[in-house]
Motif scaffolding. Structure first.
Motif, short mmCIF file in Angstrom:
data_model
loop_
_atom_site.label_atom_id
_atom_site.label_comp_id
_atom_site.label_asym_id
_atom_site.label_seq_id
_atom_site.Cartn_x
_atom_site.Cartn_y
_atom_site.Cartn_z
N LEU A 44 0.81 -1.21 0.00
CA LEU A 44 0.00 0.00 0.00
C LEU A 44 0.85 1.26 0.00
N SER A 45 1.96 1.27 0.71
CA SER A 45 2.81 2.46 0.76
C SER A 45 3.44 2.73 -0.61
N GLN A 46 4.02 1.68 -1.25
CA GLN A 46 4.59 1.86 -2.58
C GLN A 46 3.51 2.21 -3.60
N TYR A 47 2.35 1.62 -3.44
CA TYR A 47 1.25 1.94 -4.34
C TYR A 47 0.82 3.39 -4.19
N GLY A 48 0.90 3.91 -2.97
CA GLY A 48 0.61 5.32 -2.75
C GLY A 48 1.60 6.22 -3.47
N VAL A 49 2.89 5.86 -3.43
CA VAL A 49 3.91 6.62 -4.17
C VAL A 49 3.62 6.57 -5.67
N PHE A 50 3.32 5.37 -6.15
CA PHE A 50 2.99 5.21 -7.57
C PHE A 50 1.79 6.07 -7.94
N ALA A 51 0.77 6.11 -7.09
CA ALA A 51 -0.45 6.86 -7.38
C ALA A 51 -0.18 8.37 -7.43
N VAL A 52 0.64 8.87 -6.53
CA VAL A 52 0.95 10.30 -6.52
C VAL A 52 1.71 10.69 -7.79
N LEU A 53 2.71 9.90 -8.17
CA LEU A 53 3.47 10.20 -9.38
C LEU A 53 2.60 10.05 -10.63
N LEU A 54 1.70 9.08 -10.63
CA LEU A 54 0.79 8.93 -11.75
C LEU A 54 -0.14 10.14 -11.85
N ALA A 55 -0.56 10.65 -10.69
CA ALA A 55 -1.40 11.86 -10.69
C ALA A 55 -0.64 13.05 -11.25
N MET A 56 0.66 13.14 -10.96
CA MET A 56 1.47 14.20 -11.54
C MET A 56 1.53 14.06 -13.06
N LEU A 57 1.65 12.85 -13.56
CA LEU A 57 1.66 12.61 -15.00
C LEU A 57 0.35 13.05 -15.63
N VAL A 58 -0.76 12.71 -14.99
CA VAL A 58 -2.07 13.11 -15.51
C VAL A 58 -2.20 14.63 -15.51
N GLY A 59 -1.72 15.28 -14.45
CA GLY A 59 -1.79 16.73 -14.37
C GLY A 59 -0.95 17.40 -15.45
N ALA A 220 -5.44 25.93 -20.50
CA ALA A 220 -4.57 25.01 -19.77
C ALA A 220 -4.89 25.02 -18.28
N LEU A 221 -5.13 26.20 -17.74
CA LEU A 221 -5.49 26.28 -16.32
C LEU A 221 -6.80 25.55 -16.05
N GLN A 222 -7.78 25.76 -16.96
CA GLN A 222 -9.06 25.10 -16.77
C GLN A 222 -8.92 23.58 -16.92
N SER A 223 -8.13 23.13 -17.91
CA SER A 223 -7.95 21.69 -18.12
C SER A 223 -7.17 21.05 -16.98
N GLY A 224 -6.20 21.79 -16.44
CA GLY A 224 -5.36 21.24 -15.39
C GLY A 224 -5.94 21.30 -13.99
N LEU A 225 -7.05 22.04 -13.83
CA LEU A 225 -7.60 22.21 -12.49
C LEU A 225 -7.96 20.88 -11.82
N ARG A 226 -8.69 20.05 -12.54
CA ARG A 226 -9.17 18.81 -11.91
C ARG A 226 -8.02 17.86 -11.57
N PRO A 227 -7.12 17.52 -12.53
CA PRO A 227 -6.03 16.62 -12.15
C PRO A 227 -5.08 17.21 -11.12
N LEU A 228 -4.83 18.52 -11.19
CA LEU A 228 -3.94 19.12 -10.20
C LEU A 228 -4.60 19.20 -8.83
N THR A 229 -5.93 19.38 -8.82
CA THR A 229 -6.65 19.34 -7.55
C THR A 229 -6.56 17.94 -6.94
N LEU A 230 -6.71 16.91 -7.77
CA LEU A 230 -6.59 15.54 -7.28
C LEU A 230 -5.17 15.25 -6.80
N LEU A 231 -4.17 15.80 -7.49
CA LEU A 231 -2.79 15.64 -7.04
C LEU A 231 -2.60 16.30 -5.68
N ALA A 232 -3.12 17.52 -5.54
CA ALA A 232 -3.01 18.22 -4.25
C ALA A 232 -3.74 17.46 -3.15
N ALA A 233 -4.89 16.86 -3.48
CA ALA A 233 -5.63 16.07 -2.49
C ALA A 233 -4.82 14.86 -2.05
#
Length: 423
Positions: A44-59, A220-233
């Protein structure tokens, strides 16, 4: 004449729609495949790291699409000055995204260069592959797009066991490496499929970059809001709870990911179709946008609930661990509210009213992230996060609907200062 053309036109629309959604589904299936391997093989811990970096990729992907890809959808990408400005924009945004990915991987994950380098390469390859994908979308070449995305899926699937054997133990770096192989293969095949005039003789220039940026920055700001919000979350969950809690949250999101595939595919198809209608001078009808929003939201709720119930039953044998039911249904609510506003936002983008779209989305993100962070800080379970993020979605959908209905006749070229009619 209209009635004579309608059946053939409708069949063409259906074929394009099926191919477009199928292509989006294959793209999501590629990511889903890697995420499933990560969910099963990583702790779960490594998966959490993977998920955060994947969220950065999506953003990063969302910012790039908003600034570069949506710009060459709306503007004339063949006009020499705009073409040069688009090349400059692509190089600048890609360099910033790759640099940011490298810094995040080095500072957050603790994996060092062995993780940071393949991750940064993945971001670069993904942005290049996405450029090729969006060229197929704007050309309405959905069957070529589908072939391109199938190539990405197959190469990624083949790279997974090969890199796993080399690395011996599954790691985030190995998973990102397999995704990088798929993105590079898709980019190469896409360039081979595209006519040479789409990608040869590209030279940067800045003459039209300011005018382009007046549209692209807001988009770009409008498109990036949702994935960057999820990354921040996710980063908030890491700071307030742990990376393992991010893993719990991501398992719940993963089970409803197929619903997001349909939403994203519908959004891509709508953007291409509405932009083509706008260039052709067709009459706008806000009622059609309203019907699309209702169908997309209703379909999201029904499909999300069905998949959620099935996933709760099947998750233990598939993942070897149970899934938080509250978080699963929270993600369904979040996606339903996003789907309700997507057609309205897409219509406004084709009118080059990106700033008008940005403000409701910003309110949505700020309210959702603020409530989520406060709830977690007060000791709420991690399952409260998607419910909190969904709170602003209702306001955003209502406000976007109001904007579409209030200015149905606004010419595209006059929607924003510095706008030019695409050809």
């Amino acid at each position: 004449m209209t009635s004579y053309r309608t059946p053939g036109w409708l069949r063409g629309q259906v074929r394009d729609g099926v191919a477009g959604v199928a292509a989006q589904g294959i793209t999501a299936a590629t990511s889903l495949l890697v995420q499933l391997v990560a969910a099963v093989s990583l702790g779960l811990s490594q998966y959490g790291v993977f998920a955060v970096l994947l969220a950065m990729l999506v953003g990063a992907n969302a910012l790039y699409i908003g600034f570069v890809c949506d710009s060459f959808t709306v503007f004339d990408r063949h006009e020499p000055r705009y073409r040069a400005a688009l090349v400059s924009a692509a190089l600048l945004v890609a360099a910033l995204c790759v640099s940011g990915a490298l810094v995040l991987a080095l500072t957050f994950s603790g994996g060092g260069l062995r993780l940071a380098v393949p991750y940064a390469l993945l971001v670069g390859c993904k942005l290049a592959a996405e450029t090729v994908r969006r060229l197929f979308v704007v050309r309405v070449s959905f069957h070529a797009l589908l072939l391109n995305d199938v190539c990405s899926l197959l190469v990624t699937a083949l790279a997974l066991p090969v890199l796993s054997a080399v690395a011996r133990d599954p790691t985030p770096a190995m998973l990102f490496g397999s995704m990088c192989c798929g993105a590079f293969a898709a980019m190469s095949l896409g360039l081979w499929q595209l006519p040479g005039y789409e990608w040869r003789a590209l030279r940067p220039g800045v003459a039209e970059l300011p005018g382009l940026a007046r549209f692209a920055v807001w988009r770009a700001l409008q498109s990036g809001l949702r994935p960057l919000t999820l990354l921040a979350a996710r980063l908030s969950v890491v700071g307030l709870i742990s990376t393992a809690a991010v893993g719990v949250l991501e398992l719940a999101r993963l089970v409803v990911a197929p619903v997001q595939v349909v939403i994203n595919g519908s959004g891509s198809l709508l953007l291409g179709k509405l932009a083509a209608r706008e260039r052709g001078g067709d009459r706008r009808d806000p009622r059609l946008i309203g019907r699309a929003a209702g169908l997309l939201c209703g379909g999201t709720v029904l499909a999300g609930l069905l998949i959620a119930v099935l996933a709760l039953l099947l998750a233990p044998p598939l993942f070897g661990r149970s899934v938080d039911a509250g978080a699963v249904f929270g993600w369904v609510a979040y996606l339903a509210l996003w789907a309700a506003g997507l057609p309205y936002a897409t219509e406004l983008v084709t009118r080059r009213m990106s700033r008008a779209v940005f403000l409701p989305r910003l309110t949505d993100s700020v309210v959702g992230l603020g409530v989520a962070t406060t709830a977690l800080a007060l000791g709420a379970p991690v399952a409260a996060l998607p419910w909190a993020l969904a709170l602003g979605g209702g306001y955003a959908a209502y406000r976007l609907r109001t904007l579409v209905r209030s200015e149905p006749g606004l010419p595209a070229a006059a929607a924003e200062p510095g706008g030019y009619r695409a050809r």
